[in-house]
Design a protein around this motif. Sequence first.
Motif, PDB file in Angstrom:
ATOM      1  N   ALA A  17      63.960  44.672 -35.405  1.00 12.67           N
ATOM      2  CA  ALA A  17      64.726  45.658 -36.164  1.00 12.67           C
ATOM      3  C   ALA A  17      65.663  46.435 -35.248  1.00 12.67           C
ATOM      4  N   VAL A  18      65.164  46.842 -34.094  1.00 19.44           N
ATOM      5  CA  VAL A  18      66.023  47.596 -33.170  1.00 19.44           C
ATOM      6  C   VAL A  18      67.189  46.718 -32.718  1.00 19.44           C
ATOM      7  N   SER A  19      66.901  45.459 -32.393  1.00 22.99           N
ATOM      8  CA  SER A  19      67.968  44.547 -31.968  1.00 22.99           C
ATOM      9  C   SER A  19      68.990  44.351 -33.084  1.00 22.99           C
ATOM     10  N   ALA A  20      68.478  44.108 -34.301  1.00 24.31           N
ATOM     11  CA  ALA A  20      69.371  43.746 -35.403  1.00 24.31           C
ATOM     12  C   ALA A  20      70.159  44.953 -35.901  1.00 24.31           C
ATOM     13  N   ILE A  21      69.475  46.076 -36.085  1.00 21.66           N
ATOM     14  CA  ILE A  21      70.137  47.221 -36.712  1.00 21.66           C
ATOM     15  C   ILE A  21      71.153  47.849 -35.765  1.00 21.66           C
ATOM     16  N   PHE A  22      70.778  47.962 -34.487  1.00 19.52           N
ATOM     17  CA  PHE A  22      71.707  48.589 -33.544  1.00 19.52           C
ATOM     18  C   PHE A  22      72.555  47.559 -32.810  1.00 19.52           C
ATOM     19  N   ASN A  23      72.408  46.292 -33.238  1.00 20.30           N
ATOM     20  CA  ASN A  23      73.223  45.233 -32.675  1.00 20.30           C
ATOM     21  C   ASN A  23      73.121  45.185 -31.156  1.00 20.30           C
ATOM     22  N   LEU A  24      71.882  45.224 -30.660  1.00 14.93           N
ATOM     23  CA  LEU A  24      71.648  45.203 -29.218  1.00 14.93           C
ATOM     24  C   LEU A  24      71.142  43.836 -28.801  1.00 14.93           C
ATOM     25  N   GLN A  80      66.958  37.490 -38.211  1.00 13.75           N
ATOM     26  CA  GLN A  80      66.655  37.906 -36.842  1.00 13.75           C
ATOM     27  C   GLN A  80      65.314  38.630 -36.797  1.00 13.75           C
ATOM     28  N   ILE A  81      65.133  39.553 -37.730  1.00 16.45           N
ATOM     29  CA  ILE A  81      63.862  40.296 -37.750  1.00 16.45           C
ATOM     30  C   ILE A  81      62.702  39.338 -38.017  1.00 16.45           C
ATOM     31  N   SER A  89      68.632  41.327 -27.490  1.00 12.52           N
ATOM     32  CA  SER A  89      67.178  41.400 -27.584  1.00 12.52           C
ATOM     33  C   SER A  89      66.535  41.450 -26.198  1.00 12.52           C
ATOM     34  N   PHE A  90      67.213  40.917 -25.200  1.00  8.32           N
ATOM     35  CA  PHE A  90      66.649  40.981 -23.846  1.00  8.32           C
ATOM     36  C   PHE A  90      66.454  42.435 -23.424  1.00  8.32           C
ATOM     37  N   VAL A  91      67.465  43.245 -23.666  1.00 10.80           N
ATOM     38  CA  VAL A  91      67.404  44.646 -23.250  1.00 10.80           C
ATOM     39  C   VAL A  91      66.363  45.408 -24.071  1.00 10.80           C
ATOM     40  N   VAL A  92      66.375  45.153 -25.382  1.00 12.49           N
ATOM     41  CA  VAL A  92      65.432  45.850 -26.255  1.00 12.49           C
ATOM     42  C   VAL A  92      63.995  45.530 -25.850  1.00 12.49           C
ATOM     43  N   THR A  93      63.725  44.232 -25.625  1.00 13.24           N
ATOM     44  CA  THR A  93      62.346  43.863 -25.324  1.00 13.24           C
ATOM     45  C   THR A  93      61.976  44.204 -23.886  1.00 13.24           C
ATOM     46  N   LEU A  94      62.976  44.374 -23.032  1.00 10.39           N
ATOM     47  CA  LEU A  94      62.683  44.878 -21.686  1.00 10.39           C
ATOM     48  C   LEU A  94      62.115  46.295 -21.801  1.00 10.39           C
ATOM     49  N   VAL A 149      73.913  33.382 -45.076  1.00  4.42           N
ATOM     50  CA  VAL A 149      72.609  33.677 -44.472  1.00  4.42           C
ATOM     51  C   VAL A 149      72.522  35.178 -44.217  1.00  4.42           C
ATOM     52  N   ASN A 150      71.407  35.759 -44.582  1.00  4.45           N
ATOM     53  CA  ASN A 150      71.183  37.166 -44.256  1.00  4.45           C
ATOM     54  C   ASN A 150      70.730  37.218 -42.799  1.00  4.45           C
ATOM     55  N   THR A 151      71.714  37.371 -41.912  1.00  2.00           N
ATOM     56  CA  THR A 151      71.413  37.185 -40.485  1.00  2.00           C
ATOM     57  C   THR A 151      70.494  38.271 -39.949  1.00  2.00           C
TER      58      THR A 151
END
Lengths: 328, 254, 353
Positions: free
Chosen positions: A122-129, A221-222, A131-136, A215-217
């Motif tokens: 959700a953080v990656s998708a909603i804030f368009n970040l 993603q989530i 995923s490497f950084v988010v999960t880091l 596609v509901n991208t």
Amino acid sequence: MSMMSTSTQGAKGLQGLKQRLNARIIGVIAALVLTFIVFTILEPQFISVDNLLEIGVQSTIIAFVALGLTFVIVTGGIDISVGSIVGLTSVICATNLAHWGTFITIIAAILIGSLLGAFNGAVSAIFNLQSFVVTLATLNLFRGIAFLYTQGRPIYNLDPGFREFFSADFGPIPKPIIFLLAFTIICFLILNRTRMGLHLKALGTNADAARRSGVNTRRSQITAFVLGGAFCGIASLMLMSRIGAAEPISGTGFELQAIAAVVVGGTSLMGGRGSIVGTVLGAILLGSIAVGLTLHNVNAFVQLVVTGVIVLGAVLTDRFATRSKVGR
Amino acid sequence: MTSMTNMPNNIIEIKGLEKHFGGVQALKGVDMQIPQGQVTAIIGDNGAGKSTLIKCISGIYELTHGEILFEGQPVKIGSPLAARHLGIETVYQDLAVLDTLSVTENLYLSREIRKGIWPFQLLNKKKMAQGAAEMMDRVGNKTILIDKEIGYMSGGQRQAVAISRAVGWGAKVIIFDEPTAALGVKESAEVANLIQRLKGQGITVIIISHNFEEVLELADLVWIMRQGKAIASRKASEVSGRDLVALLTGAESA
Amino acid sequence: MNVLTRKGLVALTAGALALTTIGAATASHAATAAKGSCAVSGAAFSTDDAVGGVQFADLTKTLGAQPKPKKGTKLGSLMKFLGNQYWIDLAAGQKTRAAKYGITVDVQAAASESDQIGQLNSMQTMLLKGYTGFLVSPQTNTNLCPAVEKAESRGKLVLNVNDGVLPGAKNWVGPNQISNGVLAAEYFIKNLPAGSEVANIQGQVGAYAAIQRTKGFVDTAKKGGLNVVAVQPGNWDVTTAQNAATDILKAHPNLKAFYADNDGMALGVVTAVGNAGLKGKVMIIGTDGIGDAYKAIKAGDLTGTVDSYPNLTGQVAVDVALRLLAGQKVPRAVYTPVALITAANVNAPAPKL
């Protein structure tokens, strides 16, 4: 009818597709066979039934993490917090196992893993970040929470019934191997035979085109991260039952082993292409190398070197052997 | 060409459409009518707002101000899927096909046929393959391998799939964004043919193009856009390429 | 979103049911709660408080001379991690001692300091190789348990070396952790005026060694009339320790001495004290006796280190394993030597067995 002609040509195309997919799997299998031959020559007991089952058992936990991660990587994302998800999920479940009992603990593990994955997605998708950084970030976040939750202490003496549930033998075969087989089939179906799997691949191939194709991208993603997290939940059940304990540090370093298994199995880090069977074979390949080296009494650091060489080899093989103009 | 006996109904009517990106006004109040069953071309310089307008109609951008009427009803087109539900399909310049998916999967993406009961609902590959073959037939392409990944195909084949995807679902309006820009002479002629056939089936076609020759040959109506506005419309039979250039550059005022 | 939630719940249940079905397939198996090094009712084994624990040096007195090993004795050793000087020394001690007796020790370790499953996998694999017994230094207290249980159920010896400590360890060899802190405190009591301010930089919060070392130091110092003004966590980390020491020095300008739970942190304290311009005015004692600590003592930066002689510990482990294999009744805990090293004895040779 003209339709007839199209579908017969379609059958030929299908054959081509199968050949190409098999090329990846065949590569992993060839590496496995080679590994088995080399170690059997070095240490004859390598090929014993006991040892083969041992390889299966030892590969299971990473294989589960890698299965979930395959869905994330197929979308072109990455989740490096998987080890921390395993750690946090297992300490929460281990702490409450006595109250919850086995069945609720199973549900809780999958649920907690899914929620942590959903947070990543959700953080990656909603804030368009990325995923490497988010999960880091969440790699540290989840691990920290796990330490705070237990105040750094391990939780041991888990109910033997619970441990038997996942770790005992079913007839001659250890249950972890049966679990792995069952979930490999489920994952294969999800990725290759469901709408969800198709959308994940579409997202990983070209997110913009996927969106324009309906596609509901964001949801896809989530979903990928939720699947990844759910499989971490299952992996933590396996881990708890295997060790009979849970520690906040549990699962550290899983991300690298799991990514290695996925990559060796022929899934592209660029996204768009993934192989479930390849991922499992990749995990087993890395597992059998670890077992073989230990049997041969080789320093653990050699294992790192060999793993590194194999991942590099897999990536290079991919680059040169099965490259298409598609570029992934 | 079909002769126009009466004033046709407008299938799409755009009123006062504005689209801002931050401080930039890409569309500054566009008013435009797209007649039903005809071929309408939209022309304009780079940056005139053609693509932005198309993306608003096909659900990719949200409008800042204004409204879109579809078949006389005001509609909100919030996503590409919503546009599809109305019957608006778009063939993008980059085609928006997925390279790692097969022709069938591309044609059925987000409209998959499934079997079984959830959560054990799997793709019905057989039915989709049959459907895909029929869809490709409809655009006159009988040789394509529907199980092959589209990334391995030629530009013409890829376009055929993209068009087939737009046509195959009973669309009322099909938008072509620069349909022939990347194609050779023969393939361009095929696309022109196809557009005529679609019109023959009563489908409304919108073309975005730079190519005036093509526009005058294919379109019934031409809209000219300049600096974020639709400044004029002309019947194709009544204008020359030179007129269009004059309108486009502002040498002749609307 | 409702649809999604509902679908998610169905999927969750389906997954859980799948797991349950397979898992329940053999739930008939009787739970085998073997009484072993991993079984424990109540509190986990606290090595410092072991009833009847003995110093290694006393073993010969109570049990007699070291027995001759059986021919073909083969020990498997599981070290924590061989990228850390302490464990490298400990493994070297095991090998030296084994070579002396003409037996084999195969040493394996995980590929990183926190690869618990990797270490477990190594031991599981070693179980296939027919070792006579195992020397184990688990990464955490419990990560080797399944393999330990399996080994013990097959009647193999499992001797726990140093740490982590198996929750119900049957036999254990290693330094007394609390005595580390005690030795440091005693040195300060002897060399500082009564009432002097002292502080402790603690290891990883929750770690057994950290808890015990700090406890030994704080309790002894207080009893000896010193004023313990601060105990700050340094998490075994040089930089964390340096920052903690800097803060403590600001808050307590009259501070006279630091004790750090390990040498790495002690070296961090050395930097902090130097930065504060107090070199030579504040005593610093670390723990472990690593090479860099010895260098710092010789250079006059570090007052001392409590050396727990990893090489010697490794040798003792082999000796104790052989006694156990010969059927001797060795007490549950055998303590290995610990000594305070200062400038006075930094050049003296390490003790030998």
